[in-house]
Design a protein around this motif. Structure first.
Motif, mmCIF file in Angstrom:
data_model
loop_
_atom_site.group_PDB
_atom_site.id
_atom_site.type_symbol
_atom_site.label_atom_id
_atom_site.label_comp_id
_atom_site.label_asym_id
_atom_site.label_seq_id
_atom_site.Cartn_x
_atom_site.Cartn_y
_atom_site.Cartn_z
ATOM 1 N N CYS A 1 120.585 -22.642 28.215
ATOM 2 C CA CYS A 1 119.232 -22.131 28.120
ATOM 3 C C CYS A 1 118.664 -22.423 26.727
ATOM 4 O O CYS A 1 119.371 -22.881 25.831
ATOM 5 N N GLU A 2 117.369 -22.120 26.596
ATOM 6 C CA GLU A 2 116.620 -22.543 25.416
ATOM 7 C C GLU A 2 117.255 -22.090 24.109
ATOM 8 O O GLU A 2 117.423 -22.878 23.180
ATOM 9 N N TYR A 3 117.630 -20.798 24.029
ATOM 10 C CA TYR A 3 118.110 -20.325 22.723
ATOM 11 C C TYR A 3 119.479 -20.904 22.370
ATOM 12 O O TYR A 3 119.807 -21.051 21.196
ATOM 13 N N LYS A 4 120.260 -21.242 23.396
ATOM 14 C CA LYS A 4 121.564 -21.859 23.111
ATOM 15 C C LYS A 4 121.390 -23.314 22.691
ATOM 16 O O LYS A 4 122.096 -23.820 21.829
ATOM 17 N N ALA B 1 106.968 -16.639 12.370
ATOM 18 C CA ALA B 1 106.696 -15.230 12.635
ATOM 19 C C ALA B 1 105.682 -14.740 11.603
ATOM 20 O O ALA B 1 105.998 -14.625 10.417
ATOM 21 N N ALA B 2 104.457 -14.454 12.063
ATOM 22 C CA ALA B 2 103.338 -14.193 11.156
ATOM 23 C C ALA B 2 103.533 -12.953 10.284
ATOM 24 O O ALA B 2 103.134 -12.945 9.119
ATOM 25 N N ASN C 1 107.809 -10.132 16.842
ATOM 26 C CA ASN C 1 106.704 -10.839 16.217
ATOM 27 C C ASN C 1 106.287 -12.094 16.978
ATOM 28 O O ASN C 1 105.105 -12.358 17.167
ATOM 29 N N ASN C 2 107.268 -12.878 17.400
ATOM 30 C CA ASN C 2 106.980 -14.165 18.022
ATOM 31 C C ASN C 2 108.173 -14.628 18.869
ATOM 32 O O ASN C 2 109.066 -15.292 18.370
ATOM 33 N N PRO C 3 108.155 -14.261 20.161
ATOM 34 C CA PRO C 3 109.293 -14.594 21.027
ATOM 35 C C PRO C 3 109.533 -16.106 21.133
ATOM 36 O O PRO C 3 110.693 -16.538 21.148
ATOM 37 N N GLN D 1 114.475 -20.702 17.405
ATOM 38 C CA GLN D 1 115.422 -20.537 16.307
ATOM 39 C C GLN D 1 116.770 -20.020 16.811
ATOM 40 O O GLN D 1 117.585 -19.501 16.036
ATOM 41 N N GLY D 2 116.961 -20.096 18.127
ATOM 42 C CA GLY D 2 118.271 -19.778 18.678
ATOM 43 C C GLY D 2 118.569 -18.299 18.812
ATOM 44 O O GLY D 2 119.731 -17.905 18.853
ATOM 45 N N ILE D 3 117.533 -17.465 18.867
ATOM 46 C CA ILE D 3 117.763 -16.022 19.001
ATOM 47 C C ILE D 3 117.776 -15.644 20.482
ATOM 48 O O ILE D 3 116.888 -16.050 21.240
ATOM 49 N N ASN D 4 118.785 -14.878 20.884
ATOM 50 C CA ASN D 4 118.886 -14.398 22.256
ATOM 51 C C ASN D 4 117.940 -13.208 22.390
ATOM 52 O O ASN D 4 118.285 -12.073 22.068
ATOM 53 N N ILE D 5 116.707 -13.476 22.860
ATOM 54 C CA ILE D 5 115.713 -12.412 22.768
ATOM 55 C C ILE D 5 116.013 -11.254 23.717
ATOM 56 O O ILE D 5 115.709 -10.112 23.405
ATOM 57 N N ASN D 6 116.632 -11.544 24.858
ATOM 58 C CA ASN D 6 116.972 -10.450 25.767
ATOM 59 C C ASN D 6 117.972 -9.494 25.131
ATOM 60 O O ASN D 6 117.826 -8.277 25.207
ATOM 61 N N LEU D 7 118.979 -10.051 24.485
ATOM 62 C CA LEU D 7 119.984 -9.213 23.823
ATOM 63 C C LEU D 7 119.329 -8.356 22.737
ATOM 64 O O LEU D 7 119.602 -7.157 22.619
ATOM 65 N N MET D 8 118.440 -8.971 21.956
ATOM 66 C CA MET D 8 117.788 -8.228 20.871
ATOM 67 C C MET D 8 116.931 -7.083 21.416
ATOM 68 O O MET D 8 116.901 -5.991 20.864
#
Lengths: 264, 307
Positions: free
Chosen positions: A74-77, A94-95, B166-168, B174-181
């Protein structure tokens, strides 16, 4: 470095809005290759980039980056392999966070994010020098919120974030299209410089035919979800806008109807 | 309706404000940092109160009972987070579902609609009978929680949560697992809310199935009042610790205002209506301000006068 094999993507299948966006795309990029991607609206340029970035899964085909099959990631990986700059300057940063915090987030792309401090003193020093190289005066505003920056500054910062950890592949999605001509030129210069210095494998989507010709060492043109033209080496160096328009008509049988691409 | 009775009520208002301030910090975490309107809190506050009272009645020391309350709050937040991220249920609805489910859970924990715990028979940390001690202990809780928040949101993981709020799109790139966060933030937030519920139950001497009703609105009121006042006092020198401090101050002001309203003999039945109106006004003012600087009507007038 990147190998895309026979990828297909159809949006809204089985509905009245069905759109075949990628229709069997094959593309191999060697290390250090810088390919510019052009084509009319809806040709599939950005869709190809999004497929590689993993914004959604492809319907068919495989995507390899640096020898790793990432089709199922997936995208983040997948972000671990990629540096990306988007068309909208608001998208890449991130603003409400500080310049240095944004850089620190990018420095940890592809690494696990634990309970260590989010930004260290040594990092700040490093960021200072990196920002200084951009020559936009950002090195003296490292604790300023990114939302205070202009569109050009934000794109330059996003470019730095995308490349500070050398990515296997740099994806630029019309990243100067939303900027005024002068700022666009500055950001493109910075792009060219960072790609050369780090020998980055790059895909750059652009609407601007001249940019597509001047930059990079390879050019592909897309139409209706397919690559219809693939030019590199000497042939690309001698390319003119007229040549491109002719070739487009030749291959696609239609006229290139994109004023922005022709006029600029 | 003597002025003295208003002053006499002040320490109680402050104590309640500080305790509810912990809850407001939880709301701040989701509403402001994660940008997620989490309605779980109405349920998890009561869960925290119920767990704390039940355990204290069983002889468990109050601090440990509070820790358990925090833990159950974390679980409640986890449920909302998983409903939202794993099952794709919109955020507000996911919170409402957990909240409704918790109503039954809370009834089961309490074994009825309310449960009293007498400060004379059990060693409670806070109580409306001992206000100075209550205020001191609550302030210590608040200070520790603000310290934890400051540390956590300075870490790599906390920074990632801030980026998600802030910005999903940027976060994913940037490789952040947004669901986990999101799940982590919701769990932590509801942990604080339930902890606050555990303190509220001790303070008032009972846990009640309805003690969390409208909690989200009180939390929002505290967050927004705190922001307005903080902006007026420190302006551009605002930092994270001050923001959190002003959230708690917002909760204290809210309870002082409620104290004044009660002193004015406004019917208690109308309190929630009054609170909703206050929050609506505070939420609307920044928007209307922006609109008035950017309105077609005024542009039309300006155009007319220039001619």
């Amino acid at each position: 470095m990147m190998k895309v094999t026979n990828i297909h993507k159809t949006f809204n299948p089985g509905t009245i809005n069905e759109k075949v966006a990628l229709n069997g795309v094959d593309l191999t990029l060697e290390e250090g290759e810088f390919v510019t991607v052009i084509g009319g609206n809806g040709a599939g340029k950005s869709t190809l980039l999004n497929a590689v970035a993993g914004v959604w899964p492809v319907d068919e085909g495989t995507i390899e980056i640096d020898g790793v099959d990432v089709t199922g990631l997936c995208e983040y990986k997948r972000a671990a392999y990629l540096g990306r700059v988007f068309q909208d300057p608001m998208t890449g940063t991130a603003a409400d966070m500080e310049i240095e915090e944004n850089l620190a987030l990018a420095a940890r792309r592809g690494k696990s994010r634990g309970l260590k401090w989010g930004i260290t003193k040594e990092e700040k020093e490093r960021y200072y020098h990196l920002l200084k190289e951009l020559d936009l005066g950002l090195e003296d505003r490292m604790t300023a919120k990114v939302g205070l920056l202009s569109g050009g500054q934000r794109q330059a910062l996003t470019l730095l974030m995308a490349t500070m950890q050398k990515p296997k592949l740099l994806l630029l999605d019309e990243h100067t299209a939303a900027l005024d001509p002068k700022t666009a030129a500055t950001v493109l210069d910075a792009t060219e410089k960072v790609i050369k210095e780090n020998n980055l494998t790059t895909m750059m989507v652009t609407h601007n035919m001249r940019d597509a010709i001047v930059h990079g060492n390879r050019l592909i043109m897309m139409n209706e979800g397919k690559i219809i033209l693939n030019i590199s080496g000497e042939e690309k160096k001698n390319l003119t806008i007229e040549d491109l328009l002719h070739k487009f008509e030749e291959v696609s049988g239609t006229e290139f109807t994109n004023d922005q691409a022709i006029l600029s | 309706m003597s002025f003295v009775s208003l002053i006499n009520a002040l320490p109680g208002d402050v104590a309640q404000g500080v305790i509810w301030g912990i809850m407001a910090i939880g709301v701040f975490l989701t509403f402001r940092i994660l940008d997620f309107a989490d309605l779980t809190v109405d349920g998890s506050l009561a869960t925290g109160g119920a767990i704390a009272v039940v355990l204290i009645l069983k002889g468990v020391p109050a601090p440990i009972a509070l820790l358990a309350a925090f833990g159950t709050g974390v679980l409640a937040g986890l449920v909302t987070g998983l409903l939202h991220t794993l099952l794709g249920i919109p955020g507000i609805l996911a919170g409402i579902l957990t909240q409704i489910a918790l109503y039954s859970v809370n009834l089961n924990i309490l074994g009825g609609s309310n449960l009293a715990v007498n400060v004379n028979q059990y060693p409670l940390l806070v109580s409306l009978r001992y206000l100075p001690k209550t205020i001191i202990i609550s302030v210590i809780f608040v200070a520790v929680i603000i310290g934890i928040m400051y540390w956590y949101f300075g870490t790599e993981q906390g920074s990632a949560i801030r980026a998600v709020g802030n910005n999903p799109a940027m976060s994913r790139a940037q490789g952040i697992n947004i669901n986990l966060m999101k799940v982590i933030a919701l769990a932590l937030s509801n942990g604080f809310v339930a902890l606050s519920g555990g303190l509220i139950a001790q303070y008032q001497g009972f846990a009640d199935i309805n003690m969390g009703r409208g909690a989200i609105v009180i939390g929002l009121a505290a967050v927004i009042i705190g922001e307005v006042i903080g902006h007026a006092i420190v302006g551009k020198r605002m930092n994270f610790v001050l923001r959190l401090t002003f959230v708690v101050i917002g909760a204290i002001i809210y309870y002082i205002v409620i104290g004044v309203v009660l002193w004015l003999k406004m019917p208690t039945n109308d309190l929630k209506l009054f609170t909703a109106i206050i929050v609506a006004i505070f939420l609307a003012v920044p928007y209307l301000k922006g609109q008035s600087q950017n309105s077609f009507r005024k542009a039309g007038k300006r155009g007319g006068s220039a001619r």
